[in-house]
Design an enzyme around this catalytic site. Sequence first.
Site, PDB file in Angstrom:
ATOM      1  N   TYR A   1       0.819  -1.218   0.000  1.00  0.00           N
ATOM      2  CA  TYR A   1       0.000   0.000   0.000  1.00  0.00           C
ATOM      3  C   TYR A   1       0.854   1.270   0.000  1.00  0.00           C
ATOM      4  O   TYR A   1       0.427   2.321   0.488  1.00  0.00           O
ATOM      5  CB  TYR A   1      -0.985   0.016   1.179  1.00  0.00           C
ATOM      6  CG  TYR A   1      -2.132  -0.946   0.973  1.00  0.00           C
ATOM      7  CD1 TYR A   1      -3.364  -0.517   0.495  1.00  0.00           C
ATOM      8  CD2 TYR A   1      -1.972  -2.300   1.230  1.00  0.00           C
ATOM      9  CE1 TYR A   1      -4.406  -1.408   0.288  1.00  0.00           C
ATOM     10  CE2 TYR A   1      -3.008  -3.194   1.025  1.00  0.00           C
ATOM     11  CZ  TYR A   1      -4.216  -2.741   0.556  1.00  0.00           C
ATOM     12  OH  TYR A   1      -5.243  -3.620   0.344  1.00  0.00           O
TER      13      TYR A   1
ATOM     14  N   ASN B   1      -4.444  -3.781  -7.398  1.00  0.00           N
ATOM     15  CA  ASN B   1      -4.487  -2.391  -7.868  1.00  0.00           C
ATOM     16  C   ASN B   1      -3.449  -1.517  -7.167  1.00  0.00           C
ATOM     17  O   ASN B   1      -2.947  -0.544  -7.742  1.00  0.00           O
ATOM     18  CB  ASN B   1      -5.880  -1.802  -7.691  1.00  0.00           C
ATOM     19  CG  ASN B   1      -6.392  -1.870  -6.268  1.00  0.00           C
ATOM     20  OD1 ASN B   1      -6.532  -2.965  -5.712  1.00  0.00           O
ATOM     21  ND2 ASN B   1      -6.667  -0.725  -5.656  1.00  0.00           N
TER      22      ASN B   1
ATOM     23  N   HIS C   1     -16.362  -1.816  -4.314  1.00  0.00           N
ATOM     24  CA  HIS C   1     -15.821  -2.425  -5.535  1.00  0.00           C
ATOM     25  C   HIS C   1     -16.862  -3.295  -6.236  1.00  0.00           C
ATOM     26  O   HIS C   1     -16.516  -4.270  -6.909  1.00  0.00           O
ATOM     27  CB  HIS C   1     -14.564  -3.251  -5.215  1.00  0.00           C
ATOM     28  CG  HIS C   1     -13.510  -2.479  -4.486  1.00  0.00           C
ATOM     29  ND1 HIS C   1     -12.976  -1.306  -4.981  1.00  0.00           N
ATOM     30  CD2 HIS C   1     -12.893  -2.700  -3.293  1.00  0.00           C
ATOM     31  CE1 HIS C   1     -12.069  -0.843  -4.125  1.00  0.00           C
ATOM     32  NE2 HIS C   1     -12.012  -1.664  -3.093  1.00  0.00           N
TER      33      HIS C   1
ATOM     34  N   VAL D   1     -11.847  -6.463  -1.876  1.00  0.00           N
ATOM     35  CA  VAL D   1     -12.846  -6.068  -0.883  1.00  0.00           C
ATOM     36  C   VAL D   1     -12.302  -6.459   0.488  1.00  0.00           C
ATOM     37  O   VAL D   1     -11.964  -7.615   0.724  1.00  0.00           O
ATOM     38  CB  VAL D   1     -14.192  -6.774  -1.140  1.00  0.00           C
ATOM     39  CG1 VAL D   1     -15.200  -6.406  -0.049  1.00  0.00           C
ATOM     40  CG2 VAL D   1     -14.724  -6.400  -2.516  1.00  0.00           C
ATOM     41  N   HIS D   2     -12.218  -5.497   1.393  1.00  0.00           N
ATOM     42  CA  HIS D   2     -11.546  -5.716   2.673  1.00  0.00           C
ATOM     43  C   HIS D   2     -12.491  -6.369   3.685  1.00  0.00           C
ATOM     44  O   HIS D   2     -12.876  -5.788   4.697  1.00  0.00           O
ATOM     45  CB  HIS D   2     -10.987  -4.397   3.212  1.00  0.00           C
ATOM     46  CG  HIS D   2      -9.983  -3.796   2.289  1.00  0.00           C
ATOM     47  ND1 HIS D   2      -9.619  -2.471   2.346  1.00  0.00           N
ATOM     48  CD2 HIS D   2      -9.252  -4.341   1.282  1.00  0.00           C
ATOM     49  CE1 HIS D   2      -8.710  -2.228   1.408  1.00  0.00           C
ATOM     50  NE2 HIS D   2      -8.489  -3.347   0.749  1.00  0.00           N
TER      51      HIS D   2
END
Length: 469
Positions: free
Chosen positions: A201, A235, A330, A358-359
């Site tokens: 990240y 991403n 998303h 998706v977290h």
Amino acid sequence: MAKMGTSSRVAAAIVVVLGFVLSLAVVCNGGKTSSFVRKVEKTVDMPLDSDVFKVPPGYNAPQQVHITQGDQLGKALIVSWVTVEEPGSNTVLYWSAYSKKQKSEGKVTTYKFYNYTSGYIHHTTIRNLKFNTKYYYVVGIGHTERQFWFITPPEVGPDVPYTFGLIGDLGQSFDSNKTLTHYELNPQKGQAVLFVGDLSYADNYPNHDNVRWDTWGRFTERSVAYQPWIWTAGNHEIDFAPELGETKPFKPYTHRYHVPYKASGSTAPFWYSVKRASAYIIVLSSYSAYGKYTPQYKWLEQELPKVNRSETPWLIVLMHSPWYNSYNYHYMEGETMRVMYEPWFVKYKVDVVFAGHVHAYERSERISNVAYNIVNGICIPVKDQSAPVYITIGDGGNLEGLATNMTEPQPAYSAYREASFGHATFDIKNRTHAYYGWHRNQDGYAVTVDSMWFFNRYYHPVDDSTSAQ
């Protein structure tokens, strides 16, 4: 009589309406949404002086050591590390209890990203390893030497047991540390990690702060220096920042994390395949072109028919963006890729698809939506025993926090969903059975919150649903 006829028509209309309502209820009747209540707290990054980011002592000491599979069969290993003061040695010294010490030479690379210059990044491939053997290896020869070990997989075969760990969207927060610790202490003992994308990240920090690639590499070293992680690009690996003059996508990721893509005939490191024990693992890229005639499309079209299920009965696909997702995050981002490739997944009877992005956590039933086209109106996913189970495991613990907003009602295809951080294991027993378990960070190390016995689609294609539809 006329009055009676009217009453009959009204009654019939009521029956039709009730039937329609009930049919909608059946369509929308999903599986289980967890009732687990988490303590409400913000996800916080670990401070840069945390011990998990500590630079190893000694002049030019190798850091960020990590390994991954180095060929398609599992007889080679890519060893990677970073030195800071000077390039130093590219040599890996390695041996087993049954062999003399051997050396393998690699290459060194560096890159610049905006105002950041990387350390010296080494990649060395060790070849002709023996299956199912523990090897020791040393890097940093000539300066500060550091020693690690790994165990090669068993020889590829249909009834070879093997346990994979599953982690996605990890980051470097306190929750990330809990996830990695939970995985390390899981008594199920994963032998390799299938990582479904979004590593450091770094792009979430000002100017895509690439120091965060270094801290993440040091943080994960405690696992990935000892067992291979099979990489998928997400991403957050794109690092496309034209406002900073950075227009080459995936630059930090491709310099730091090498994969054996050429061994499977791929032309880019974002899609490739490896065999490991009784599994055939196909890695796809949600953020590379995948439409008809593109390199990824052509590769997958040729790759799927090559899978020999009598040799590797378990067919696993990794990608970053999920195709089936009942969270309001998303949503439908993977839809165009699903339209392109889902018929192939059903045709070739993929066992399971793991995604991140998706977290949160979600597991589907075996469903497909291949019947739908724009004119027939058949647009609801249906039970399909030739289809894979879709599992979203983007719950590693990164700074962006949990995805807690779910669509209501829960769709029929969704078997279990929960907004918690965690990891999973996929434990292959033989050619017919595998045991899958998802582990929530808040629980004891042996606790499985969601689990499923997978029945192999090729050898044992019976219904393995876990909730009624």
